[in-house]
Design a protein around this motif. Sequence first.
Motif, mmCIF file in Angstrom:
data_model
loop_
_atom_site.group_PDB
_atom_site.id
_atom_site.type_symbol
_atom_site.label_atom_id
_atom_site.label_comp_id
_atom_site.label_asym_id
_atom_site.label_seq_id
_atom_site.Cartn_x
_atom_site.Cartn_y
_atom_site.Cartn_z
ATOM 1 N N GLY A 132 11.580 5.761 11.095
ATOM 2 C CA GLY A 132 10.371 4.950 10.948
ATOM 3 C C GLY A 132 10.556 3.924 9.842
ATOM 4 N N CYS A 133 11.653 3.171 9.934
ATOM 5 C CA CYS A 133 12.009 2.213 8.863
ATOM 6 C C CYS A 133 11.114 0.986 8.876
ATOM 7 C CB CYS A 133 13.456 1.780 9.024
ATOM 8 S SG CYS A 133 13.767 0.853 10.566
ATOM 9 N N SER A 134 10.516 0.669 10.027
ATOM 10 C CA SER A 134 9.719 -0.532 10.208
ATOM 11 C C SER A 134 10.569 -1.792 9.982
ATOM 12 C CB SER A 134 8.482 -0.490 9.312
ATOM 13 O OG SER A 134 7.602 -1.502 9.703
ATOM 14 N N ASN A 182 16.062 3.613 11.847
ATOM 15 C CA ASN A 182 15.423 4.028 13.112
ATOM 16 C C ASN A 182 13.962 3.617 13.153
ATOM 17 O OD1 ASN A 182 13.463 6.652 13.819
ATOM 18 N ND2 ASN A 182 14.651 5.859 15.521
ATOM 19 N N ASP A 183 13.541 3.208 14.319
ATOM 20 C CA ASP A 183 12.100 3.018 14.570
ATOM 21 C C ASP A 183 11.889 3.023 16.071
ATOM 22 O OD1 ASP A 183 9.254 1.889 14.480
ATOM 23 O OD2 ASP A 183 9.778 1.921 12.363
ATOM 24 N N GLN A 184 10.630 2.887 16.463
ATOM 25 C CA GLN A 184 10.304 2.870 17.890
ATOM 26 C C GLN A 184 10.930 1.635 18.535
ATOM 27 O OE1 GLN A 184 6.065 4.416 18.522
ATOM 28 N NE2 GLN A 184 5.890 3.113 16.730
ATOM 29 N N TYR A 225 0.832 -1.197 0.000
ATOM 30 C CA TYR A 225 0.000 0.000 0.000
ATOM 31 C C TYR A 225 0.873 1.257 0.000
ATOM 32 C CZ TYR A 225 -3.061 3.623 1.725
ATOM 33 O OH TYR A 225 -3.729 4.797 1.873
ATOM 34 N N GLN A 226 1.919 1.255 0.825
ATOM 35 C CA GLN A 226 2.820 2.402 0.899
ATOM 36 C C GLN A 226 3.535 2.612 -0.427
ATOM 37 O OE1 GLN A 226 2.144 0.609 3.465
ATOM 38 N NE2 GLN A 226 1.732 2.108 5.044
ATOM 39 N N VAL A 227 3.930 1.521 -1.060
ATOM 40 C CA VAL A 227 4.656 1.628 -2.330
ATOM 41 C C VAL A 227 3.786 2.312 -3.369
ATOM 42 C CG1 VAL A 227 5.695 0.309 -4.214
ATOM 43 C CG2 VAL A 227 6.007 -0.436 -1.860
ATOM 44 N N PHE A 254 5.914 7.733 5.355
ATOM 45 C CA PHE A 254 4.686 7.234 5.986
ATOM 46 C C PHE A 254 4.831 7.041 7.490
ATOM 47 C CE2 PHE A 254 5.049 5.666 1.642
ATOM 48 C CZ PHE A 254 3.952 6.289 1.076
ATOM 49 N N ALA A 255 5.653 7.842 8.121
ATOM 50 C CA ALA A 255 5.865 7.682 9.560
ATOM 51 C C ALA A 255 5.543 8.959 10.340
ATOM 52 C CB ALA A 255 7.317 7.267 9.825
ATOM 53 N N LEU A 256 5.708 10.139 9.734
ATOM 54 C CA LEU A 256 5.490 11.382 10.481
ATOM 55 C C LEU A 256 4.056 11.550 10.971
ATOM 56 C CD1 LEU A 256 7.700 13.955 8.560
ATOM 57 C CD2 LEU A 256 7.979 13.166 10.904
ATOM 58 N N PRO A 257 3.030 11.188 10.160
ATOM 59 C CA PRO A 257 1.652 11.387 10.650
ATOM 60 C C PRO A 257 1.162 10.232 11.515
ATOM 61 C CG PRO A 257 1.652 10.859 8.298
ATOM 62 C CD PRO A 257 3.050 10.679 8.796
ATOM 63 N N TRP A 258 2.093 9.476 12.104
ATOM 64 C CA TRP A 258 1.744 8.279 12.878
ATOM 65 C C TRP A 258 0.843 8.621 14.052
ATOM 66 C CZ3 TRP A 258 2.318 3.528 11.446
ATOM 67 C CH2 TRP A 258 2.304 2.486 12.383
ATOM 68 N N LEU A 259 -0.222 7.843 14.230
ATOM 69 C CA LEU A 259 -1.083 8.006 15.396
ATOM 70 C C LEU A 259 -0.794 6.867 16.358
ATOM 71 C CD1 LEU A 259 -4.527 8.756 13.678
ATOM 72 C CD2 LEU A 259 -2.859 10.382 14.545
HETATM 73 C C1 LIG Z 1 3.572 2.792 7.958
HETATM 74 S S1 LIG Z 1 5.139 2.376 8.644
HETATM 75 C C2 LIG Z 1 6.202 2.927 7.329
HETATM 76 C C3 LIG Z 1 7.450 2.087 7.254
HETATM 77 C C4 LIG Z 1 8.387 2.422 6.112
HETATM 78 N N1 LIG Z 1 8.918 3.766 6.252
HETATM 79 C C5 LIG Z 1 7.712 2.238 4.764
HETATM 80 O O1 LIG Z 1 7.627 3.208 4.006
HETATM 81 O O2 LIG Z 1 7.282 1.116 4.473
HETATM 82 C C6 LIG Z 1 5.414 3.646 9.857
HETATM 83 C C7 LIG Z 1 6.590 3.322 10.783
HETATM 84 O O3 LIG Z 1 6.928 4.519 11.487
HETATM 85 C C8 LIG Z 1 7.279 4.145 12.807
HETATM 86 N N2 LIG Z 1 7.140 5.322 13.676
HETATM 87 C C9 LIG Z 1 6.021 6.042 13.922
HETATM 88 N N3 LIG Z 1 6.262 7.036 14.784
HETATM 89 C C10 LIG Z 1 7.583 6.945 15.105
HETATM 90 C C11 LIG Z 1 8.432 7.701 15.966
HETATM 91 N N4 LIG Z 1 7.971 8.742 16.666
HETATM 92 N N5 LIG Z 1 9.735 7.349 16.051
HETATM 93 C C12 LIG Z 1 10.217 6.297 15.336
HETATM 94 N N6 LIG Z 1 9.447 5.547 14.496
HETATM 95 C C13 LIG Z 1 8.146 5.861 14.388
HETATM 96 C C14 LIG Z 1 6.299 3.029 13.145
HETATM 97 O O4 LIG Z 1 6.736 2.247 14.246
HETATM 98 C C15 LIG Z 1 6.263 2.269 11.818
HETATM 99 O O5 LIG Z 1 7.225 1.247 11.785
#
Ligand SMILES: C[S@@+](CC[C@H](N)C(=O)[O-])C[C@H]1O[C@@H](n2cnc3c(N)ncnc32)[C@H](O)[C@@H]1O
Length: 214
Positions: A88-90, A128-130, A40-42, A174-179
């Motif tokens: 937010g590499c996942s 980087n990720d959580q 979906y992200q791609v 796809f990581a900045l608007p993370w909820l």
């Molecule tokens: C939808 S995934 C996107 C993964 C990858 N960037 C991609 O494009 O496939 C969002 C990722 O952002 C990470 N994330 C969200 N908020 C974060 C934060 N404040 N610090 C580090 N990682 C975060 C999540 O844990 C998740 O793995």
Amino acid sequence: MVNRPDKRLGVREGRSTMEEDSLAMNGGDGPNSYSQNCKYQVAFFPPHMFPGAASDQTKLLLMHSIEEKLMIPPANAAWQVFRIADLGCSVGPNTFTSMQTIIDTINLAYVNASLGSDQIPEFQVFFNDQTINDFNTPFRALPPNRPYMGAGVSGSFHGRLFPAASMNLMHSAFALPWLTKVPEEVKKVSSHAWNGGRIPYAGSSHRVAEAFAS
Ligand SMILES: C[S@@+](CC[C@H](N)C(=O)[O-])C[C@H]1O[C@@H](n2cnc3c(N)ncnc32)[C@H](O)[C@@H]1O
């Protein structure tokens, strides 16, 4: 740290001692893992932004941004190491595609500037990720012929992750608007904003989009 497996595709809820309640993508490479459900992200960007196959659109956006902004320093201040972070590499594999695209584009910029391959810096990538992210999966799946050295950096990118002025390029997709939580009304079958069990709101009703925005 406690992680609860979640049957929703690609998502896992958890609580870390370092972070607030948060969501991370499902680890591993099973049928519900993010690595098997990240197409979906791609295919995210709408075709009018960039013509071509859907999977090329994020790549083109990334390449154009680098071509526009990259300034290769003069020889007397050449980069020895070019440091990149993916915030937010996942669990992959999109992160590997993005890092390869970045490095290919930088290499091409050196060629276009008529600079020899001996002037191209070495590349280091910080994934980087959580803290609750499954870091084992991406590190097991690192591409064998990668043109960089990889390292993991766990923790929220809303905090301080790197020493000052130590990085050359920060990437985040796809990581900045993370909820930290899926809105309740999206999950309720009786709600106008019921999203049919899906998490992404693209292609859903405007009520679903509003629930995510509020
Ligand atoms: C939808 S995934 C996107 C993964 C990858 N960037 C991609 O494009 O496939 C969002 C990722 O952002 C990470 N994330 C969200 N908020 C974060 C934060 N404040 N610090 C580090 N990682 C975060 C999540 O844990 C998740 O793995």
